[in-house]
Write a protein that holds these residues in place. Structure first.
Motif, PDB file in Angstrom:
ATOM      1  N   LEU A   1       3.222  -2.276  -5.408  1.00 58.60           N
ATOM      2  CA  LEU A   1       2.908  -3.062  -4.012  1.00 58.60           C
ATOM      3  C   LEU A   1       2.299  -4.303  -3.993  1.00 58.60           C
ATOM      4  O   LEU A   1       2.130  -5.308  -3.726  1.00 58.60           O
TER       5      LEU A   1
ATOM      6  N   GLN B   1       4.635  13.912  -5.266  1.00 53.92           N
ATOM      7  CA  GLN B   1       5.207  13.843  -3.838  1.00 53.92           C
ATOM      8  C   GLN B   1       4.625  15.285  -4.228  1.00 53.92           C
ATOM      9  O   GLN B   1       4.967  15.881  -4.503  1.00 53.92           O
TER      10      GLN B   1
ATOM     11  N   GLN C   1      11.257  11.950   0.315  1.00 53.73           N
ATOM     12  CA  GLN C   1      12.381  11.013   0.183  1.00 53.73           C
ATOM     13  C   GLN C   1      11.603   9.404  -0.026  1.00 53.73           C
ATOM     14  O   GLN C   1      10.064  10.064  -0.626  1.00 53.73           O
ATOM     15  N   VAL C   2      12.406   9.020  -0.084  1.00 52.95           N
ATOM     16  CA  VAL C   2      11.510   7.736  -0.483  1.00 52.95           C
ATOM     17  C   VAL C   2      11.064   6.916   0.738  1.00 52.95           C
ATOM     18  O   VAL C   2      11.263   7.204   1.778  1.00 52.95           O
ATOM     19  N   ARG C   3       9.716   6.216   0.607  1.00 51.63           N
ATOM     20  CA  ARG C   3       8.951   6.110   1.836  1.00 51.63           C
ATOM     21  C   ARG C   3       8.882   4.583   1.612  1.00 51.63           C
ATOM     22  O   ARG C   3       8.906   3.608   0.421  1.00 51.63           O
TER      23      ARG C   3
ATOM     24  N   TYR D   1       6.213   1.419   3.293  1.00 54.46           N
ATOM     25  CA  TYR D   1       4.458   1.761   2.881  1.00 54.46           C
ATOM     26  C   TYR D   1       4.400   0.515   4.562  1.00 54.46           C
ATOM     27  O   TYR D   1       4.851  -0.666   4.405  1.00 54.46           O
ATOM     28  N   ARG D   2       3.013   1.097   5.532  1.00 59.91           N
ATOM     29  CA  ARG D   2       2.966  -0.076   6.229  1.00 59.91           C
ATOM     30  C   ARG D   2       1.553  -0.777   5.845  1.00 59.91           C
ATOM     31  O   ARG D   2       1.120  -0.776   4.100  1.00 59.91           O
ATOM     32  N   PHE D   3       1.451  -1.894   6.138  1.00 60.96           N
ATOM     33  CA  PHE D   3       0.850  -3.076   5.555  1.00 60.96           C
ATOM     34  C   PHE D   3      -0.617  -3.148   6.993  1.00 60.96           C
ATOM     35  O   PHE D   3      -0.142  -2.938   7.952  1.00 60.96           O
ATOM     36  N   ALA D   4      -2.145  -3.497   5.695  1.00 62.92           N
ATOM     37  CA  ALA D   4      -3.261  -3.216   6.730  1.00 62.92           C
ATOM     38  C   ALA D   4      -3.099  -5.154   7.438  1.00 62.92           C
ATOM     39  O   ALA D   4      -2.374  -5.978   7.314  1.00 62.92           O
ATOM     40  N   GLU D   5      -3.242  -4.432   9.468  1.00 58.90           N
ATOM     41  CA  GLU D   5      -2.989  -5.793  10.272  1.00 58.90           C
ATOM     42  C   GLU D   5      -4.607  -6.672   9.152  1.00 58.90           C
ATOM     43  O   GLU D   5      -5.887  -6.493   9.054  1.00 58.90           O
TER      44      GLU D   5
ATOM     45  N   ARG E   1      -1.203  -9.355   2.293  1.00 58.92           N
ATOM     46  CA  ARG E   1      -1.403  -8.124   2.840  1.00 58.92           C
ATOM     47  C   ARG E   1      -2.218  -7.064   2.012  1.00 58.92           C
ATOM     48  O   ARG E   1      -1.852  -7.323  -0.012  1.00 58.92           O
ATOM     49  N   VAL E   2      -2.676  -5.961   2.613  1.00 60.69           N
ATOM     50  CA  VAL E   2      -3.441  -5.222   1.292  1.00 60.69           C
ATOM     51  C   VAL E   2      -2.305  -3.840   2.102  1.00 60.69           C
ATOM     52  O   VAL E   2      -2.108  -3.242   3.555  1.00 60.69           O
ATOM     53  N   PRO E   3      -1.796  -3.202   1.016  1.00 62.34           N
ATOM     54  CA  PRO E   3      -0.803  -2.013   1.449  1.00 62.34           C
ATOM     55  C   PRO E   3      -1.347  -0.758   1.371  1.00 62.34           C
ATOM     56  O   PRO E   3      -2.789  -0.539   0.739  1.00 62.34           O
ATOM     57  N   LEU E   4      -0.956   0.431   2.614  1.00 61.94           N
ATOM     58  CA  LEU E   4      -1.776   1.340   2.941  1.00 61.94           C
ATOM     59  C   LEU E   4      -0.855   2.761   2.713  1.00 61.94           C
ATOM     60  O   LEU E   4       0.717   2.777   3.019  1.00 61.94           O
TER      61      LEU E   4
ATOM     62  N   ASN F   1      -8.494   1.609   4.850  1.00 62.89           N
ATOM     63  CA  ASN F   1      -7.876  -0.212   4.197  1.00 62.89           C
ATOM     64  C   ASN F   1      -9.431  -0.784   4.261  1.00 62.89           C
ATOM     65  O   ASN F   1     -10.625  -0.846   5.082  1.00 62.89           O
TER      66      ASN F   1
ATOM     67  N   MET G   1       9.728  11.698  -7.638  1.00 56.11           N
ATOM     68  CA  MET G   1       9.825  12.325  -6.832  1.00 56.11           C
ATOM     69  C   MET G   1       9.595  13.721  -6.185  1.00 56.11           C
ATOM     70  O   MET G   1       8.634  14.014  -5.656  1.00 56.11           O
TER      71      MET G   1
ATOM     72  N   TYR H   1       2.064  10.170  -5.696  1.00 54.61           N
ATOM     73  CA  TYR H   1       3.437   8.811  -5.843  1.00 54.61           C
ATOM     74  C   TYR H   1       3.244   8.107  -4.683  1.00 54.61           C
ATOM     75  O   TYR H   1       2.899   6.524  -4.661  1.00 54.61           O
TER      76      TYR H   1
END
Lengths: 385, 193, 392
Positions: A280, A218, C384-386, C388-392, A262-265, A244, A214, A272
């Protein structure tokens, strides 16, 4: 082993206000353990910080595009294997897509499923080796690399059973795939894919909470959204900045609209994020593979009307692009009615992603340059063609 | 807490260390050349010419149609047609190659020659211990070096060879000269008086 | 053959041999007889460690290590030695010839000198200096000089970068190293290594009095080991020889036997600091339980040394390398305050009456600053450990 010589005259002076220190010019030369192939960077350092970085490539140029002008369309297919030599199947797929668009060939359903299965397997093994190489560049003395390669070997064995070769697969044909699945391949593939999430969990345990990792990744090599879009960056690098844009969702080529993934962003666009996005994405690929293997229909594996010999598409031009593991891989073809293309152009994702290397590296330490280069995910076969 | 991730990583490595003594999954090395990896049926390396029967030259299936030479992308096949004919795999008299050379230092194992051959004459071998001390002549394989029997083809690619044999048998049956019609049965009519 | 005789067998042999020497020559022969076994034994240990390291790393990475040369690959160092002896010794023309030649020699010399005060067994120390620890740390600084000589004289940018990094790193980590051993000096009241070990060789209820079993001793041991890893330029502190960035750093222009000498010097330094850690914290040659004292003392010393070497190898196989500024941050912003707090804790331990309260107070005094300092280190960079969000 190239060792740089000291500059003959004080051509570069330090910007940090101290007027009698010179900048150190280092050539991280073509033979270097961490530059992912024959790639050279001329770096000007102020102490440990990078002030200027010039990437120099072309050491692996093999005239791929010119050779294609003298080969038939099918004859170029094995050469596309050797572009991004880690992901030969997705290279083949992009080229086949371009020719099919040019000639108006329709691909049967089973062939599309086979393409998705082999393409996602390619993505899995590419991302796994990339994360392994990133750790290796950071000095983890090869341990994560060996674990990633252990999994990659299983996937390469699958490719060998199906296509006959581990890396230079030459599997796609215009209108489908070269051959159908042999006995027992699907069961073996299911085994490999079902065991993959366990390997990903092990990998995450080894690495993701690791404070040293990290601290080193990061905030390093940050790429802003605007710069990424302006420079034409695609692939996981772009998604790590928060944009996206995944061609599987945008173009919906093949049958990708039938799969639920799903597509991770990412958010910060640093190293990192790029590393985590790839982890993912591997999980999403596993999900796509499981869906595709479950729904695989029967049928022909290639379009029987497309000629193998003496294939002459009508005159015209076409651009076929796919979401290769490294980014948007595109082939632009101009046909003049003869068996050889008039113009054949590859859009290499690694090269386009490499153009903003300098912007990402300014102000960072020299130790970080190697890591940032690793996170861009380049393969010199593609950069130089 | 500082060090937690590091401790988890250390535990993972220790698991792999002790696991390498216990489970095969965690020690994937194969000690070549004492052990060999299991041969995969489809694997391909360089082409070879198939012959039926015992005489390599008479049984050669190749009829010197020159299609593989034309389609080969790096142009590594060099064929010279003969001037006389000999029967091919199906029985028809055809030309045969008087010279058939493949430069394996150029060949990229793409298998296009196998795909386009209409006579099932050239197939992919999987021998890989082919190193030689000469870069040029020793890596140019001629007809005698390339010709291998059909039994060898069955050994390395059983399913493919079985399919090819079935197709050839069907072709032979179709091409074989038809048997003469049976003589007409004697009529039961009494001859005219 | 009583256990005591086996334990003292080398001392007895030495005195017996000295009997045959005229008394004028006895001091010098005694010195030689003490030194030669060290000169033979520790390079042999170095050879075994190279194989152990490669096999250990191999097993961690799901593969065999070297296993072709000799039984299970243990003759590999002989093959490596022959290779390095027969390689061409390439010296760059623009290099400073004298300094370039002397640098590896000085490194090995400094590393060997550190063994003079390590008690390998009961009554088995080359010289019992009553300022032994001070001598050790003074000699340790010579190593840094040798490293810088190597980098500077090679006249190459990569080696210069490596040498600068190495010197900065080693100087920074000297201070936590010394401060971590100050607590031991406070507890025992003596700088002599023999006295320190003898104070730890007592048992209550078959448990030993090793200093590592006290809160301040444990913290001191951890700090000492981290600083020792940094002093020997081993992973995760091996940026000076950062293989993937500046190739070999300060010894990039060395080939052949001089390269092997650098390796020898680095590993000998590692053994010497591990030996010192064993002496100060782990009770030197004393057995872990009182019913095991029949095993000879030198065997205990080498067993503990092997355990520490295995831990070094384990850490090398797992962790990636720290960057230069992160290394320095760790030394100055975390290790230095922790070792200073450790000194206070040791003093508190000494003045409080024995009992559970002493344990609780000292543990709290160590753990709370540790957590606070580590938060401080992370906070600066918002690590920090993050998720992640995913696209809709």
């Amino acid at each position: 082993m190239t060792t740089a010589t000291l500059p003959p005259s004080a051509t570069l002076t330090s910007q940090s206000g101290d007027s009698d220190t010179q900048l150190l010019e280092v050539s991280m030369g073509p033979q270097h353990p961490s530059t992912h192939g024959v790639f050279r960077m001329d770096v000007a350092l102020d102490g440990e910080h990078v002030v200027k970085l010039k990437p120099i490539f072309g050491y692996l140029h093999r005239n791929h595009e010119k050779i294609a002008e003298n080969e038939t369309y099918l004859g170029s297919m094995p050469y596309t294997d050797r572009l991004d030599y880690f992901c030969s199947i997705t290279n083949n797929w992009a080229y086949a897509l371009a020719v099919e668009t040019l000639a108006g060939i329709v691909v049967p359903e089973r062939a599309e499923y086979l393409r998705v299965i082999t393409g996602e397997l390619t993505r899995l093994q590419n991302h796994a080796s990339l994360v392994g190489f990133l750790m290796q560049d950071m000095g983890a003395s090869g341990t994560p690399l060996m674990y990633a390669f252990r999994e990659r070997e299983k996937i390469l064995d699958l490719f060998e059973t199906l296509t006959g070769a581990r890396m230079m697969c030459n599997y796609m044909r215009f209108g489908g795939c070269r051959c159908d699945l042999p006995e027992g391949w699907l069961a073996q593939a299911k085994q490999v894919v079902d065991a993959f999430p366990r390997f990903l969990d092990e990998f995450e345990r080894l690495l993701s909470g690791n404070e040293i990792l990290m601290a080193r990744t990061q905030g390093v090599g940050v790429l802003s959204k605007e710069l990424a879009i302006n420079a034409g960056v695609t692939g996981p690098m772009l998604r790590a900045c928060g944009v996206n844009y995944d061609l599987r969702k945008v173009d919906k080529y093949g049958i990708y609209d039938r799969f639920n993934f799903r597509v991770p962003l990412g958010e910060h666009g640093d190293v990192y994020d790029r590393y985590m996005i790839r982890l993912l994405e591997m999980r999403e690929s596993v999900s796509i593979l499981q869906q595709a293997m479950r729904d695989l229909p029967e049928g022909p594996f290639t379009d029987p009307k497309t000629k193998v010999r003496n294939f002459r598409p009508k005159p015209g031009e076409a651009y076929g692009r796919i979401e290769a593991p490294k980014g948007e891989l595109g082939f632009y073809l101009i046909s003049d009615g003869t068996p050889n293309p008039y113009r054949y152009r590859v859009r290499p994702p690694s090269l386009i992603n490499l153009t903003i290397l300098e912007d990402m590296c300014l102000g960072q330490n020299i130790a970080d340059v190697v890591i940032i280069l690793g996170s861009v995910d380049i393969v010199m076969g593609e950069v130089d063609r | 807490m500082l060090g937690e991730g590091i401790l988890k990583g250390l535990a993972e490595t220790a698991r792999n260390f002790f696991g390498s003594y216990v489970s095969k999954d965690r020690l994937t090395t194969i000690q070549f050349p004492e052990e060999r990896a299991p041969r995969i049926e489809a694997s391909r390396n360089f082409p070879f010419l198939v012959y039926d029967g015992t005489d390599p030259m008479a049984g050669l299936r190749c009829v010197s149609c020159l299609i593989c030479e034309k389609e080969c992308p790096p142009k590594c096949i060099f064929i010279e047609k003969s001037t006389d004919k000999k029967p091919d795999a199906v029985g028809k008299p055809q030309f045969y190659p008087s010279k058939f050379n493949i430069d394996i230092s150029v060949c990229m194992s793409c298998q296009i020659c196998v795909e386009v051959c209409p006579f099932d004459a050239i197939k992919m071998d999987n021998a890989f211990e082919l190193s030689a001390t000469d870069r040029f002549d020793a890596l140019l394989f001629n007809k005698q070096q390339l010709a291998k029997p059909n039994e060898y083809y069955h050994e390395i690619h059983p399913t493919e060879a079985a399919d090819v044999d079935a197709a050839l048998a069907a072709a032979r049956a179709k091409a074989a000269p038809k048997p003469p019609p049976p003589p007409a049965p004697p009529t039961t009519e009494t001859p005219a008086l | 053959m009583t256990p005591d005789t086996i334990d003292q067998i080398f001392v007895i042999t030495k005195h017996w041999l000295l009997g045959y020497v005229p008394s004028a020559l006895q001091p010098i022969v005694s010195a030689i007889l003490s030194v030669v076994p060290i000169l033979v034994l520790f390079p042999l240990l170095f050879a075994i460690t190279t194989v152990l390291e490669r096999k250990g790393l191999g097993r961690i990475q799901n593969r065999y290590g070297p296993n072709r040369v000799g039984p299970y690959g243990f003759s590999q160092p002989i093959a490596d030695g022959i290779k390095s002896l027969t390689k061409e010794d390439v010296i760059p023309r623009s290099a400073d010839q004298v300094v370039h030649f002397l640098a590896p020699l000085l490194l090995v010399l400094a590393a060997f000198l550190g063994y003079a005060i390590l008690p390998i067994g009961r009554n088995m120390v080359i010289t019992n200096l009553n300022a032994g620890l001070l001598y050790f740390f003074a000699i340790g600084s010579m190593v840094e000089l040798a490293v810088f000589m190597a980098g500077w004289s090679s006249r190459s940018k990569y080696s210069l970068l490596g040498a600068m990094r190495a010197v900065a790193q080693m100087i920074s980590y000297e201070i936590p190293l010394v401060l971590a051993s100050v607590v031991i000096i406070m507890a025992t009241g003596s700088l002599s290594t023999v006295a320190i070990v003898e104070q730890q060789a007592h048992y209550t209820y078959s448990l030993p009095h090793w200093f590592v079993f006290t809160p301040w001793g444990f913290a001191g041991f951890l700090a000492f080991m981290v600083a020792a890893t940094a002093e020997s330029n081993r992973s995760p502190f091996d940026l000076p020889e950062g293989e993937s960035e500046i190739i070999a750093g300060y010894y990039i222009e060395y080939s052949g036997f001089k390269f092997a000498l650098f390796f020898l010097g680095e590993y000998l330094g590692m053994f010497a600091t591990s030996g010192l850690a064993i002496t100060l914290f782990l009770g030197g040659w004393s057995a872990p339980f009182s019913f095991l004292t029949w095993v000879p003392s030198y065997l205990w010393f080498f067993a503990k040394l092997l355990v520490l070497i295995c831990i070094f190898i384990w850490i090398r196989g797992t962790l990636p390398r720290l960057r230069q500024d992160q290394l320095m941050n760790l030394a100055w912003k975390f290790m230095l305050p922790m070792t200073l707090i450790n000194i206070f804790t040791a003093a508190l331990w000494h003045f409080m009456p024995a009992g559970i309260l002493r344990w609780l107070a000292c543990t709290a005094l160590l753990v709370i600053p540790c957590i606070a300092l580590s938060r401080g280190l992370k906070q600066g960079k918002k690590l920090q450990v993050r998720t992640y969000r995913f696209a809709e």
